[in-house]
Write an enzyme that holds these catalytic residues in place. Structure first.
Site, PDB file in Angstrom:
ATOM      1  N   GLY A  43       0.828  -1.208   0.000  1.00 52.35           N
ATOM      2  CA  GLY A  43       0.000   0.000   0.000  1.00 52.35           C
ATOM      3  C   GLY A  43       0.858   1.252   0.000  1.00 52.35           C
ATOM      4  N   ASN A  45       3.977   1.557  -0.845  1.00 49.07           N
ATOM      5  CA  ASN A  45       4.744   1.664  -2.097  1.00 49.07           C
ATOM      6  C   ASN A  45       3.876   2.233  -3.216  1.00 49.07           C
ATOM      7  OD1 ASN A  45       6.741   0.351  -0.654  1.00 49.07           O
ATOM      8  ND2 ASN A  45       6.466  -1.632  -1.683  1.00 49.07           N
ATOM      9  N   GLU A 137      -2.835  -6.872   1.348  1.00 52.58           N
ATOM     10  CA  GLU A 137      -2.083  -7.005   2.604  1.00 52.58           C
ATOM     11  C   GLU A 137      -2.858  -6.401   3.775  1.00 52.58           C
ATOM     12  OE1 GLU A 137       2.601  -7.449   1.530  1.00 52.58           O
ATOM     13  OE2 GLU A 137       1.858  -5.408   1.771  1.00 52.58           O
ATOM     14  N   GLY A 204       7.182  -8.149 -20.034  1.00 51.68           N
ATOM     15  CA  GLY A 204       6.207  -7.100 -20.295  1.00 51.68           C
ATOM     16  C   GLY A 204       4.868  -7.300 -19.626  1.00 51.68           C
ATOM     17  N   ASP A 226      16.900  -5.303  -8.289  1.00 51.20           N
ATOM     18  CA  ASP A 226      15.982  -5.594  -7.183  1.00 51.20           C
ATOM     19  C   ASP A 226      14.545  -5.359  -7.661  1.00 51.20           C
ATOM     20  OD1 ASP A 226      14.530  -5.829  -4.857  1.00 51.20           O
ATOM     21  OD2 ASP A 226      15.745  -4.419  -3.694  1.00 51.20           O
ATOM     22  N   THR A 228      11.850  -5.734  -5.976  1.00 51.10           N
ATOM     23  CA  THR A 228      10.899  -5.401  -4.905  1.00 51.10           C
ATOM     24  C   THR A 228      10.210  -4.063  -5.214  1.00 51.10           C
ATOM     25  OG1 THR A 228      12.463  -6.429  -3.379  1.00 51.10           O
ATOM     26  CG2 THR A 228      10.624  -5.194  -2.409  1.00 51.10           C
ATOM     27  N   ASP A 232       4.131  -2.901  -7.526  1.00 50.66           N
ATOM     28  CA  ASP A 232       3.453  -1.740  -6.925  1.00 50.66           C
ATOM     29  C   ASP A 232       3.588  -0.516  -7.831  1.00 50.66           C
ATOM     30  OD1 ASP A 232       2.955  -3.386  -4.728  1.00 50.66           O
ATOM     31  OD2 ASP A 232       4.853  -2.833  -3.786  1.00 50.66           O
ATOM     32  N   SER A 262      12.048   1.005 -11.662  1.00 47.31           N
ATOM     33  CA  SER A 262      12.088   0.736 -10.215  1.00 47.31           C
ATOM     34  C   SER A 262      12.982  -0.443  -9.866  1.00 47.31           C
ATOM     35  CB  SER A 262      10.672   0.498  -9.678  1.00 47.31           C
ATOM     36  OG  SER A 262      10.241  -0.822  -9.976  1.00 47.31           O
ATOM     37  N   GLY A 267      15.865  -1.704  -2.932  1.00 48.02           N
ATOM     38  CA  GLY A 267      14.817  -1.304  -1.992  1.00 48.02           C
ATOM     39  C   GLY A 267      13.503  -1.058  -2.697  1.00 48.02           C
TER      40      GLY A 267
HETATM   41  O1  RIB Z   1       5.441  -5.439  -3.174  1.00 47.06           O
HETATM   42  C1  RIB Z   1       6.608  -5.299  -2.422  1.00 47.06           C
HETATM   43  C2  RIB Z   1       6.281  -5.218  -0.953  1.00 47.06           C
HETATM   44  O2  RIB Z   1       5.707  -6.433  -0.546  1.00 47.06           O
HETATM   45  C3  RIB Z   1       7.464  -5.009  -0.049  1.00 47.06           C
HETATM   46  O3  RIB Z   1       7.775  -3.649   0.128  1.00 47.06           O
HETATM   47  C4  RIB Z   1       7.068  -5.730   1.218  1.00 47.06           C
HETATM   48  O4  RIB Z   1       6.804  -4.874   2.285  1.00 47.06           O
HETATM   49  C5  RIB Z   1       5.848  -6.564   0.848  1.00 47.06           C
HETATM   50  O5  RIB Z   1       4.725  -6.051   1.401  1.00 47.06           O
END
Ligand code: RIB
Length: 283
Positions: A43, A45, A137, A204, A226, A228, A232, A262, A267
């Protein structure tokens, strides 16, 4: 063009990230990782990504009464995400995500949701806006209530994959899934009344309505370190572009470009791109 106002209903986590030589398999210990802490949570992010892409953003969330909350909210605060609907739960701690990242950028995530689980339907205060973005989440019943009641454009990112009331699918104008989530939901996605965006990582993304493919695109080539927060970023960018009435093909390219950028920085929130950086690459 007036900037859209987006309400994000979702999670706030602090990400504890181990950058490891490779990801472990079940039962295995991998050593020689380096450790970092980053603000995260799907959320939070998505809220920050939408803000950096030019939207006015409210985050509706819950954190614990602890120092982790300050750390987890620090970048959102600095970047001007409106946190007046981000409340403190006195009974639990702020959400924590334990993340392992391989040199390829692939990750594994385990979340201890803490206060995110206390964002119950009866506690929701959703401000007015042009768009609402939710993920899973926080309790699915809260997502369902918000999706039904929100009068504007509703985007639901079905991550992490779990059972949701069918009303979530029926009331979303846009559903976002990655290919793993798409496989999990399978034919139940046919209940979706709106657009469905499916992401395929470096291969894609595709945007469709029912069986009709409206757009598909490859991302720009980048040096991914990364992943991660990439999903989002994609979710927020596609919502921003569609609220700006950009046509489906360009909106999808914009979202894929933002997500690809991203992945080039370590991070979650530390990696979310600014609008000018996406505009300079997106076709
Ligand atoms: O989508 C990435 C996120 O998933 C991370 O930042 C982590 O906190 C998890 O919630």
């Amino acid at each position: 063009m007036t900037a859209p106002t987006i309400v994000v209903l979702g999670s706030v986590n602090l990400d504890i990230v181990a950058s490891a030589p490779r990801l472990p398999v079940a039962g295995e210990t991998v050593t020689d990782a380096s450790l970092n802490r980053y603000p995260g949570g799907k959320g939070a992010n998505q809220a920050l990504a939408a803000r950096r892409l030019g939207a006015n953003v409210y985050l509706v969330a819950r954190v614990g009464n602890d120092s982790v909350a300050d750390e987890a909210l620090s970048i959102l605060r600095d970047d001007g995400v409106d946190l007046q609907y981000c409340e403190t739960d006195e009974s639990t701690s702020t959400g924590i995500a334990l993340i392992a990242v391989a040199p390829s950028g692939e990750n594994q995530i385990v979340v201890a949701p803490g206060a995110n689980r206390t964002l119950l339907p009866e506690l929701l205060h959703i401000p007015e806006g042009d768009g609402l973005i939710c993920q899973l989440e926080v309790p699915a019943d809260s997502v369902c209530k918000a999706a039904i009641e929100f009068p504007g454009f509703v985007c639901v990112n079905l991550a992490p994959a779990m059972q949701v009331p069918v009303e979530v699918l029926q009331n979303a104008d846009l559903i976002v899934v990655n290919e793993t989530e798409a496989a999990y939901y399978g034919s139940s996605l046919s209940a979706a009344g709106g657009l469905i965006a499916t992401t395929f990582g470096a291969r894609g993304a595709e945007l469709r309505r029912g069986e009709q493919v409206l757009a598909n695109t490859l991302p720009p080539e980048v040096n991914a370190i990364d992943a991660t927060g990439a999903g989002d970023t994609f979710t927020a960018a596609l919502t921003v572009a569609l609220l700006e009435k950009v046509d489906p093909q360009r909106a999808l390219q914009f979202a894929c470009t933002a997500a690809a950028l991203s992945t080039t920085v370590a991070g979650a929130q530390t990696s979310l791109p600014q609008r000018k950086d996406v505009d300079s690459v997106a076709i």
